[in-house]
Enzyme design. Structure first.
Site, PDB file in Angstrom:
ATOM      1  N   ASP A 340       2.131   4.690  -6.172  1.00  0.00           N
ATOM      2  CA  ASP A 340       3.311   5.415  -5.739  1.00  0.00           C
ATOM      3  C   ASP A 340       3.698   4.864  -4.363  1.00  0.00           C
ATOM      4  O   ASP A 340       2.863   4.327  -3.646  1.00  0.00           O
ATOM      5  CB  ASP A 340       2.958   6.907  -5.658  1.00  0.00           C
ATOM      6  CG  ASP A 340       4.024   7.688  -4.955  1.00  0.00           C
ATOM      7  OD1 ASP A 340       5.204   7.585  -5.364  1.00  0.00           O
ATOM      8  OD2 ASP A 340       3.701   8.394  -3.973  1.00  0.00           O
ATOM      9  N   ASP A 342       6.263   6.423  -1.683  1.00  0.00           N
ATOM     10  CA  ASP A 342       6.447   7.340  -0.545  1.00  0.00           C
ATOM     11  C   ASP A 342       5.294   8.335  -0.438  1.00  0.00           C
ATOM     12  O   ASP A 342       4.986   9.037  -1.396  1.00  0.00           O
ATOM     13  CB  ASP A 342       7.774   8.089  -0.688  1.00  0.00           C
ATOM     14  CG  ASP A 342       8.950   7.117  -0.744  1.00  0.00           C
ATOM     15  OD1 ASP A 342       8.887   6.076  -0.052  1.00  0.00           O
ATOM     16  OD2 ASP A 342       9.911   7.390  -1.498  1.00  0.00           O
TER      17      ASP A 342
HETATM   18 MG   LIG Z   1       4.822  10.071  -3.287  1.00  0.00          MG
END
Ligand SMILES: [Mg+2]
Ligand SMILES: [Zn+2]
Length: 504
Positions: A340, A342
């Protein structure tokens, strides 16, 4: 003839035989068009690439990649090599074999046959030249055993996807012993999944010191790992001779009784036990001398080592018994690590459209380098609903991803979902679309894929695709998400530690 879609992987200790092998590969009748990955397993030493440039000259025409394993044995070295391969097949060669000039053409034919049989692997034949004018020594007979041993990696090609599915070689085997049979059994060799090829290599007998047979007794420990992994009847399944473990233990016990009785001044018992010990040791020596050249040096070597072998074998057996009791099946590394963006790889700046605001999380770059150095692929999977809501443009999102790649790349692929939750797409995490697409594009089984993310929907997307999720929570992660996650680590670095330890 179609060229074999394979990568040659050669673990090496930098022995002179490596140059002989590479010259033979450079001299094939059908020119070698497959990449050659040399895995340098010496703990230290000069750069092998430079040495080879000097020895082979610049016009050898081989596509060479030199990797450094730095010790750990051939199992680990071969794993490092095949994970860097991007071909359908991976051909393992030992650095002391000599292929004839038809080898590559024969390999092409063998792999064609293996393809038709839908086999997981194809094993080549090994010829060990022995002296024509005298009986072979104990060491020479040991090497000649390669001719009849099953599934040895001297010349063995496996399907890369098959290696990946089982995590490759079990790195708990620290030497060139049993690691090949263990892998073959896990790949279904017993059920005919590994077929015999027609190609052959020559394996000359290496010079060895007087105590080589004694050093080999360390392999007794590996037998107990085989037993823990494949059951009591592993010898039969692996088609390996049972050996003399019980007799060695008995001889060792007799020796200990003789010593103990002597210390306790029980002379008749000491003499009796010592006589039985001597008889056992002499029987072992004779069993090794009789088929050999029986010259003075060999007889002396066999007598000395036959005294030392039973206690050494017994010691290593006990060591293996203790160390490998209850050993779990080998897990190995995943083939793909998805990340992932962010809150996991970079600080979470909500709806960020500005590349200058990208700040990597501490340790993320180093963690990614560690994974990539092992040949594991990495890709980004990120939800960017700001595109759907009009807060950022697609171009801005791509510019931010480009900055992330600049700081933390290279990634093998980048996946972005531009939709909002209400759009009902199948790519927005927790939906599995991006994970499935990454596996499809990179040719990886979801079961060999790990996704590292900071919220519950990352883990959910992984699990929905059949992959493994590791949660690395931040202050924004909900307590319920942490409680629900099976695997939780404090940082991306910690998640990578877990992955490299095979605990995923
Ligand atoms: Mg995230
Ligand atoms: Zn989507």
């Amino acid at each position: 003839m179609s060229l074999p879609q394979t990568t040659l992987v050669i673990p090496t200790l930098g022995r002179p035989s490596l140059v002989v092998l590479l010259r033979a590969l450079a001299d094939q009748t059908v020119p070698l068009r497959s990449p050659v990955v040399l895995v340098d397993d010496r703990p230290s030493g000069t750069d092998l690439a430079e040495v080879l440039d000097h020895e082979l000259g610049h016009d050898h025409g081989l596509e060479l990649l030199v990797l450094r394993a730095g010790g750990g044995g051939p199992a680990r070295a071969r794993n490092l090599g095949w994970r860097h391969a991007r071909t359908t097949w991976v051909s393992f060669l030992d650095d002391d074999v000599v292929p004839p000039d038809s080898w590559y053409a024969d390999l092409a034919a063998d792999l064609g046959a293996a393809e038709l049989a839908a086999a997981a692997g194809s094993v080549g034949r090994v010829h060990v030249p022995l002296p024509p004018d005298r009986a072979p020594t104990d060491w020479e007979r040991g090497t000649a055993g390669l001719e009849t041993a099953r599934w040895i990696t001297a010349d063995l090609t496996y399907r890369r996807s098959a290696l990946s599915a089982v995590g490759g070689f079990d790195e708990r085997f620290p030497r060139a012993f049993r690691e090949d049979a263990d892998l073959a059994l896990r790949l279904g060799a017993e059920r005919g999944r590994v077929v015999d090829g027609a190609r052959r290599v020559t394996h000359p007998v290496r010079p060895a010191g007087d105590w080589a047979s004694l050093r080999q007794q360390a392999g007794n420990a590996d037998d107990f790992l085989m037993r823990a992994l494949h059951g009591r009847h592993w010898h039969r399944r692996a088609q390996a001779p049972v050996g003399r473990r019980a007799r060695n233990a008995a001889i060792t016990a007799l020796g200990l009784v003789a010593l103990g009785a002597e210390c306790a001044r029980r002379r008749p018992l000491a003499v009796g036990a010592a006589a039985a010990w001597a008889a056992g040791s002499l029987e072992l020596a004779w069993a090794r001398i009789a088929p050999g050249p029986r010259d003075r040096a060999e007889v002396r070597r066999m007598l000395l080592t036959s005294i030392a072998i039973p206690p050494a074998a017994t010691f290593h057996s006990l060591r293996g018994l203790v160390r490998h009791r209850g050993a779990r099946p080998w897990r190995g590394l995943p083939d793909l690590v998805l990340l992932d963006r962010d809150g996991t790889l970079v600080e979470d700046v909500p709806y960020n459209g500005d590349p200058t605001l990208v700040r990597p999380m501490p340790g993320a770059a180093e963690a990614l380098s560690r994974v990539r150095a092992l040949g594991v692929r990495t890709a980004l999977v990120t939800n960017q609903s700001g595109i759907a809501s009009g807060r950022i443009s697609r171009a801005q999102a791509d510019a931010v991803n480009a900055r992330v790649e600049e700081l933390l790349g290279p990634f093998d692929a980048i996946y972005l979902c531009p939709h909002a939750a209400a759009d009902g797409c199948d790519c927005r995490k927790p939906e599995p679309g991006m994970v499935k697409q990454a596996c499809l594009d990179l040719g990886v089984d979801a079961a060999r894929t790990v996704l590292i993310g900071d919220i519950g929907s990352d883990v959910a997307a992984a699990e929905a695709a059949g992959a493994v999720g590791i949660l690395v929570p931040t202050g924004a992660t909900l307590g319920a998400e942490v409680a629900a996650a099976g695997l939780v680590e404090p940082s991306v670095d910690g998640a990578v530690d877990r992955i490299l330890a095979g605990a995923w």
